[in-house]
Design an enzyme around this catalytic site. Structure first.
Site, short mmCIF file in Angstrom:
data_model
loop_
_atom_site.label_atom_id
_atom_site.label_comp_id
_atom_site.label_asym_id
_atom_site.label_seq_id
_atom_site.Cartn_x
_atom_site.Cartn_y
_atom_site.Cartn_z
N LEU A 1 51.88 14.51 38.18
CA LEU A 1 52.58 15.07 36.92
C LEU A 1 52.29 14.17 35.74
CD1 LEU A 1 56.06 15.15 38.75
CD2 LEU A 1 54.76 17.05 38.03
N GLY B 1 51.21 6.48 37.01
CA GLY B 1 50.51 6.05 38.20
C GLY B 1 50.32 6.90 39.37
N ASP C 1 56.03 7.57 37.84
CA ASP C 1 55.55 6.98 36.62
C ASP C 1 54.29 7.74 36.61
OD1 ASP C 1 53.96 5.38 38.28
OD2 ASP C 1 54.77 3.61 37.80
N ASP D 1 51.32 6.87 42.95
CA ASP D 1 52.34 6.29 44.00
C ASP D 1 52.61 5.00 43.44
OD1 ASP D 1 52.10 8.66 45.35
OD2 ASP D 1 50.39 8.00 46.32
N ASN E 1 59.42 10.92 44.28
CA ASN E 1 58.40 11.55 44.99
C ASN E 1 58.29 10.87 46.33
OD1 ASN E 1 55.97 13.04 45.92
ND2 ASN E 1 54.57 11.37 45.01
N THR E 2 58.02 11.42 47.30
CA THR E 2 58.04 10.75 48.73
C THR E 2 56.45 10.61 49.15
OG1 THR E 2 58.23 11.17 51.15
CG2 THR E 2 58.38 13.21 49.94
N HIS E 3 56.12 9.54 49.61
CA HIS E 3 54.62 9.14 49.72
C HIS E 3 54.74 8.66 51.29
CE1 HIS E 3 50.73 7.71 49.61
NE2 HIS E 3 50.86 6.46 49.70
N ARG F 1 44.72 20.57 32.00
CA ARG F 1 45.68 20.02 32.81
C ARG F 1 46.95 19.79 31.77
NH1 ARG F 1 46.05 17.61 38.07
NH2 ARG F 1 44.43 18.61 39.17
C1 GRF Z 1 54.48 14.54 53.28
O1 GRF Z 1 54.17 13.68 54.45
C2 GRF Z 1 54.45 14.06 51.94
O2 GRF Z 1 54.59 12.79 51.67
C3 GRF Z 1 52.81 14.30 51.81
O3 GRF Z 1 52.73 15.69 52.46
C4 GRF Z 1 53.45 15.98 53.34
C5 GRF Z 1 54.18 17.22 52.93
O4 GRF Z 1 55.05 17.56 54.01
N1 GRF Z 1 52.24 14.32 50.64
P1 GRF Z 1 55.86 19.01 53.88
O5 GRF Z 1 55.20 19.94 53.05
O6 GRF Z 1 57.17 18.81 53.16
O7 GRF Z 1 56.04 19.32 55.24
#
Ligand code: GRF
Length: 202
Positions: free
Chosen positions: A94, A144, A142, A146, A108-110, A66
């Site tokens: 990451l 962790g 970071d 999320d 990052n989006t969660h 990794r």
């Molecule tokens: C999003 O809901 C993201 O937060 C999650 O996976 C989904 C990705 O969707 N980890 P996409 O590939 O952008 O359509």
């Protein structure tokens, strides 16, 4: 100045597409300069190609461990000199080498309202718990899972008959809007990270 974005993806890439569409307007203030993936054969890579954006694939299985993968990914990203790295449905953590170079400017989006329901099954965990409101969180990555400082959040209702897929799709609508709004502001206004407080403005 137009902010340079490298977007990391693993799947369908609808968040990537929302950013690509937003970046078509010069007033948005950002440009996707490259798309990176951890796997081949995903729709997100086709979206990059259709938009004429260069892409690369860095697979964990092509490296001995990794750490080497993480370094290689950081090298690939660095070649595009991003101002901001956007992990948008990128299904890998990451590591230290990556964060040493891009920490503080990787977001990052969660698909949950942090700190609730971290990890890869946010929508399923929210449904299982029985919450009436969940949502999405954009955060500065970071080390962790999320856990990083929160840049933006949007609440999304859970409906009585939701399945995981229905709920996740509703969250993703909010997630795309949150991502486009927030990345635009970060690009145009700049931002500061002070401990867990993230503020727009230089
Ligand atoms: C999003 O809901 C993201 O937060 C999650 O996976 C989904 C990705 O969707 N980890 P996409 O590939 O952008 O359509």
């Amino acid at each position: 100045m137009t902010a340079r974005l490298v977007v990391l993806v693993s799947g369908s890439g609808t968040n990537l597409q929302a950013l690509l569409d937003a970046c078509a307007d010069p007033a948005y203030g950002a440009q996707v300069v490259a798309v990176g993936a951890d796997r081949d054969g995903i729709l997100a890579l086709e979206r990059a190609e259709q938009s004429g954006v260069p892409s690369f694939v860095t697979r964990v299985k092509d490296f001995t461990d990794r750490e080497r993968w993480d370094e290689a990914l950081a090298d690939k990203v660095a070649a595009f000199e991003p101002d901001l790295v956007v992990s948008a449905g990128f299904m890998k953590l990451l590591g230290p080498a990556f964060l040493a170079r891009f920490g503080g400017r990787t977001i990052n989006t969660h698909p949950a309202l942090s700190p609730s329901f971290p990890g890869i099954s946010g929508p399923a965990d929210a449904l299982e718990y029985g919450v009436k409101v969940t949502g999405c969180t954009l955060f500065v990555v970071d080390e962790g899972v999320d856990t990083g400082a929160i840049v933006a959040q949007t609440a999304v209702p859970v409906e009585p008959d939701d399945t995981v897929d229905v709920l996740h799709e509703r969250i993703k609508v909010a997630e795309r809007a949150m991502l486009v709004d927030t990345v635009g502001r970060m690009s145009r206004e700049g931002f500061t990270v002070d401990g867990r407080r993230v503020r727009f403005g230089g």
